[in-house]
Design a protein around this motif. Structure first.
Motif, PDB file in Angstrom:
ATOM      1  N   GLY A 437     -33.476  11.064   6.458  1.00  0.00           N
ATOM      2  CA  GLY A 437     -34.169   9.913   5.895  1.00  0.00           C
ATOM      3  C   GLY A 437     -35.600  10.237   5.509  1.00  0.00           C
ATOM      4  O   GLY A 437     -36.097   9.791   4.455  1.00  0.00           O
ATOM      5  N   HIS A 438     -36.263  11.022   6.352  1.00  0.00           N
ATOM      6  CA  HIS A 438     -37.639  11.451   6.046  1.00  0.00           C
ATOM      7  C   HIS A 438     -37.670  12.257   4.752  1.00  0.00           C
ATOM      8  O   HIS A 438     -38.517  12.016   3.873  1.00  0.00           O
ATOM      9  CB  HIS A 438     -38.172  12.284   7.203  1.00  0.00           C
ATOM     10  CG  HIS A 438     -39.517  12.884   6.932  1.00  0.00           C
ATOM     11  ND1 HIS A 438     -40.696  12.259   7.243  1.00  0.00           N
ATOM     12  CD2 HIS A 438     -39.868  14.068   6.346  1.00  0.00           C
ATOM     13  CE1 HIS A 438     -41.716  13.011   6.870  1.00  0.00           C
ATOM     14  NE2 HIS A 438     -41.236  14.109   6.328  1.00  0.00           N
ATOM     15  N   VAL A 439     -36.765  13.196   4.617  1.00  0.00           N
ATOM     16  CA  VAL A 439     -36.729  14.051   3.430  1.00  0.00           C
ATOM     17  C   VAL A 439     -36.403  13.225   2.185  1.00  0.00           C
ATOM     18  O   VAL A 439     -36.968  13.460   1.104  1.00  0.00           O
ATOM     19  CB  VAL A 439     -35.708  15.184   3.625  1.00  0.00           C
ATOM     20  CG1 VAL A 439     -35.512  15.970   2.328  1.00  0.00           C
ATOM     21  CG2 VAL A 439     -36.147  16.113   4.757  1.00  0.00           C
ATOM     22  N   ALA A 440     -35.512  12.251   2.329  1.00  0.00           N
ATOM     23  CA  ALA A 440     -35.130  11.431   1.172  1.00  0.00           C
ATOM     24  C   ALA A 440     -36.337  10.747   0.551  1.00  0.00           C
ATOM     25  O   ALA A 440     -36.466  10.669  -0.679  1.00  0.00           O
ATOM     26  CB  ALA A 440     -34.087  10.394   1.589  1.00  0.00           C
ATOM     27  N   VAL A 441     -37.246  10.239   1.400  1.00  0.00           N
ATOM     28  CA  VAL A 441     -38.455   9.596   0.881  1.00  0.00           C
ATOM     29  C   VAL A 441     -39.408  10.646   0.317  1.00  0.00           C
ATOM     30  O   VAL A 441     -39.929  10.499  -0.796  1.00  0.00           O
ATOM     31  CB  VAL A 441     -39.144   8.765   1.984  1.00  0.00           C
ATOM     32  CG1 VAL A 441     -40.494   8.250   1.510  1.00  0.00           C
ATOM     33  CG2 VAL A 441     -38.252   7.610   2.414  1.00  0.00           C
ATOM     34  N   ALA A 442     -39.652  11.706   1.086  1.00  0.00           N
ATOM     35  CA  ALA A 442     -40.638  12.707   0.674  1.00  0.00           C
ATOM     36  C   ALA A 442     -40.268  13.381  -0.637  1.00  0.00           C
ATOM     37  O   ALA A 442     -41.154  13.762  -1.413  1.00  0.00           O
ATOM     38  CB  ALA A 442     -40.795  13.758   1.773  1.00  0.00           C
TER      39      ALA A 442
END
Length: 600
Positions: A437-442
Motif C-alpha cells: 500500500g505504501h509503494v502504491a501511493v509513492a
C-alpha cells in the motif's frame, strides 16, 4: 476564602466542575482539547482536557452533564482513551462514529438546557454543529468566560514566554514583504479589507519568525491582522520580542501587546474581514460582529501558500531528510545489535541521541511512538514509565518519530522484527501488504487537481483484499520547520477536496494493528512534483519524490506477495538509500546498511 489546594484526582475534579457549572447557572459544559489558537500542540497551561480527564491525546473533547459525562477522540486514540480515563466517570466515545453534538443532544434531560462553552476554545463551525443539534431539543449554548476549569486548576502552569527568533532567507526562501504582498492580493481579489490570523504557524510563515512556546513545533504564540495594503499588526507579548527581532520584523509590522486585540478588532467596524470559521476561535467572529464588521468566512489564506514549499524549502527538506536518514540508519544498525532487552523509553532516547549528534538538530517534531509487541497496536501510543515495556526477542517493534531542523521537518515510521528467529507467516503477510500500500501511493502518478482522497484507497487495497483496514488517514501535510501535521492537504478518505500541488510535502503511512499483539506502520514523506510523461496528451500530471531515506525491514517482507513493479520500486529505493546515506555512516553501520538494502 477559596481553597487553593490542587484537586487530587479526576473524580474530585469532575465533581468540582459540576458544582461550578451549577453555580454558573448552566446544565453542562463542552471542553475541547486545545487553546485559543485551536492548535494540535499546546502549552502546558492549556492542557485542560488532560487535567480534567487524564486523557493526554492530541485530539479530544469532553462533555460534562449533571448525571453523566463523556470524553471523545478518534480512532488513533481508542486504546489510549480506554487506558487513561476512568470508566466509572467517563463514557468513552469514538468521535467519528458518535459525534459529540449528537451525543449531547441525546443526553439532554430538559427542554431548555443551557450548555456552557468557552468561546476561545471552539471555532464558529464547531459551535454551529452544536447549535444545530441542540436546537431540535430546545437546548441553548451559553458562553462562559473565564473558563470554569481555570478557577479549579489551582496549580496551573504559567503561560509560555519564550523569545521569538528570525527564520532567515537561507531557510525561508522568500522575504516577508513578498509573502505579505501575495496574501494581500488574495484579500483584494475577494473584496476583503483585512484577515485575522489566529494560527501561529501562519504568522510564523508570513513574518519569517519562529519560537518555542509549545512543545515540538517552533511557534511564537500570538495573533495578527493583515490588511489589504500589506500592513500587519502583530499582537504578541513584548517580552518575546527583543531589539533584534523588532528590527527583523521591520517597519511594515506594527507591534502591539495581546491586550490591544479587542480594541483593534473593534476598529475594523464597517469593513469586510476574512476569518477562518473552522480554524479560529468563535470569540473573534463574535467580537467582529459586535463591532459592526462584516465577517467573511473563508479559509486562512496563508494555509495554501504555506503548503506549497518554494525551491529553497524543497532543497532544505532534502538536506534535512538526508541528515535524518543518517541518524535513523545508525539507530537501526544499533537496534539490530543491541535493541533486545532495551525498554521502549530507552529505544526512543537512543534514536533521539543519534539525531542530536547533528548541530542542526532542534528537537523532536512530536513525541516518539515507541511501541513493542502489543503496545505497537495503540496507534498513537505514548510510552510512560507505567507502560514502558522491554523489547523481547522475536516480536514486532514500531518506532514513529520525527525531528525539527531549521531547513525542514521530518516524520518517519519503521516497523522492525527483533529476531533472531524468523517472523511468523501472518506477520510477514500483514507487513508486506502494508508495504504494498505504501509503494502504491509513492509510485503513483495522478492528474493535476486530484485531492488526496483519490489516492487513499491505493494504500488500503492490499489490506482490503483480505478483509483488513486501518483507522487513520494515509497521509498528512508537513511544514517547513513548522508543524509536523500541516493542512490543508492530506491523503484521507474524508479529505476536504484540497487538490495536491507541486511543492506540497505529505506523509505516506498505511498500517495495520492487531489489538493485543502488534502494530505495524510504514511511513515516508513525499514531495509533490511534476511527472515526466513519455506521451503527454496536454494534461498535467503529478508524481511524488520520496524524501525519507531508511530501509524497510527485509525480514518482514514476503517477496512472493509482491508484484514485479513493487519489488522493482523497493529495490530502487533501497539502492538509493545505500548510495546517499551509506557514505556518511561509520564502517560497521555501512556494512549493515549494505545487507539491509540488498535486492529482494
Amino acid at each position: 476564602m477559596n481553597d487553593t489546594r490542587p484537586l487530587p484526582d479526576p473524580a474530585a475534579r469532575l465533581q468540582a466542575l459540576r458544582t461550578a457549572l451549577d453555580a454558573a447557572g448552566v446544565d453542562g459544559f463542552i471542553l475541547p482539547r486545545g487553546d485559543e489558537h485551536l492548535g494540535e500542540y499546546v502549552a502546558a497551561c492549556n492542557e485542560r482536557l488532560a487535567w480534567l480527564t487524564g486523557f493526554t491525546g492530541s485530539a479530544g473533547l469532553a462533555i460534562v452533564l449533571p448525571e453523566t459525562a463523556a470524553v471523545f477522540s478518534d480512532g488513533r486514540y481508542t486504546l489510549q482513551l480506554a487506558e487513561q480515563t476512568d470508566a466509572s466517570l467517563w463514557s468513552r466515545q469514538h468521535s467519528i462514529e458518535q459525534p459529540p453534538e449528537a451525543w449531547l443532544a441525546r443526553h439532554l434531560t430538559a427542554s431548555r438546557s443551557r450548555i456552557g462553552y468557552d468561546p476561545w476554545l471552539m471555532s464558529p463551525d464547531a459551535l454551529a454543529r452544536f447549535e444545530t443539534a441542540l436546537k431540535e431539543k430546545g437546548g441553548v449554548l451559553v458562553p462562559l468566560q473565564p473558563n470554569p476549569v481555570d478557577a479549579l486548576w489551582t496549580d496551573r502552569p504559567a503561560p509560555p514566554m519564550e523569545a521569538a527568533r528570525p527564520h532567515p532567507p537561507e531557510y525561508a526562501g522568500r522575504d516577508s514583504a513578498a509573502k505579505r504582498h501575495e496574501i494581500a492580493a488574495v484579500l483584494k481579489q475577494a473584496g476583503q479589507q483585512a484577515v485575522v490570523l489566529t494560527d501561529p504557524a501562519s504568522i510564523a510563515w508570513l513574518l519569517n519568525l519562529r519560537g518555542a512556546d509549545v512543545p515540538f513545533t517552533p511557534l511564537a504564540l500570538g495573533f495578527a491582522i493583515l490588511r489589504d495594503d500589506e500592513g500587519v499588526v502583530l499582537f504578541m507579548h513584548p517580552g518575546k520580542l527583543d531589539a533584534g527581532m523588532r528590527h527583523w520584523l521591520g517597519n511594515g509590522v506594527q507591534l502591539e501587546p495581546p491586550e490591544a486585540l479587542p480594541a483593534a478588532l473593534s476598529a475594523l467596524a464597517g469593513q469586510t474581514v476574512r476569518l477562518d470559521a473552522g480554524g479560529s476561535a468563535a470569540w473573534f467572529a463574535q467580537r467582529l460582529r459586535e463591532a459592526g464588521a462584516t465577517v467573511s468566512a473563508a479559509p486562512d489564506p496563508v494555509l495554501l501558500a504555506k503548503s506549497r514549499k518554494n525551491a529553497v524549502e524543497q532543497a532544505g527538506a532534502r538536506s534535512a531528510h538526508h541528515r535524518d536518514g543518517v541518524a535513523l540508519c545508525g539507530f537501526l544498525h544499533w537496534l539490530d545489535e543491541s535493541g533486545v532487552g532495551q525498554t521502549e523509553m530507552a529505544l526512543a532516547a537512543k534514536l533521539d541521541g543519534f539525531r542530536a549528534a547533528s548541530p542542526l538538530y532542534r528537537g523532536e517534531s512530536f513525541p516518539a511512538i515507541s511501541g513493542s509487541g502489543p503496545n505497537g497496536a495503540i496507534i498513537h501510543y505514548r510510552v510512560t514509565p507505567e507502560t514502558d515495556r522491554t523489547l523481547a526477542a522475536d516480536e514486532v517493534y514500531l518506532i514513529d518519530s520525527g525531528a525539527q531542523y531549521p531547513d525542514g521537518t521530518t516524520d518517519v515510521t519503521r516497523t522492525i522484527w527483533s529476531g533472531p528467529g524468523p517472523a511468523p507467516d501472518a506477520v510477514r503477510e500483514h507487513y508486506t501488504r502494508v508495504l504494498r500500500g505504501h509503494v502504491a501511493v509513492a509510485a503513483t502518478r495522478f492528474p493535476q487537481g486530484a485531492p488526496g482522497a483519490r489516492l487513499d484507497s491505493l494504500a488500503r487495497a492490499p489490506l482490503w483484499e483480505i478483509g483488513l483496514d486501518y483507522d487513520h488517514g494515509t497521509g498528512h501535510g508537513i511544514g517547513s520547520f513548522l508543524s509536523v501535521h500541516e493542512g490543508p492537504c492530506s491523503i484521507h478518505p474524508r479529505n476536504q477536496g484540497v487538490p495536491l500541488e507541486p511543492g506540497m510535502i505529505l506523509s505516506d503511512e498505511p498500517g495495520y494493528y492487531r489489538t493485543g499483539a502488534y502494530g505495524m506502520r510504514i511511513e515516508n514523506l513525499l514531495l509533490v512534483q511534476d511527472a515526466p510523461l513519455a506521451e503527454p496528451d496536454g494534461r498535467r500530471f503529478l508524481a511524488f519524490e520520496t524524501l525519507t531515506l531508511a530501509p524497510f525491514d527485509r525480514r518482514l517482507i514476503e517477496a512472493a506477495l509482491l508484484h514485479e513493479h513493487e519489488r522493482s520500486w523497493i529495490d530502487r529505493y533501497h539502492a538509493r538509500v545505500l548510495s546517499e546515506v551509506g557514505p556518511a555512516l561509520p564502517d560497521a553501520a555501512r556494512t549493515w546498511l549494505q545487507a539491509a538494502c540488498a535486492p529482494l
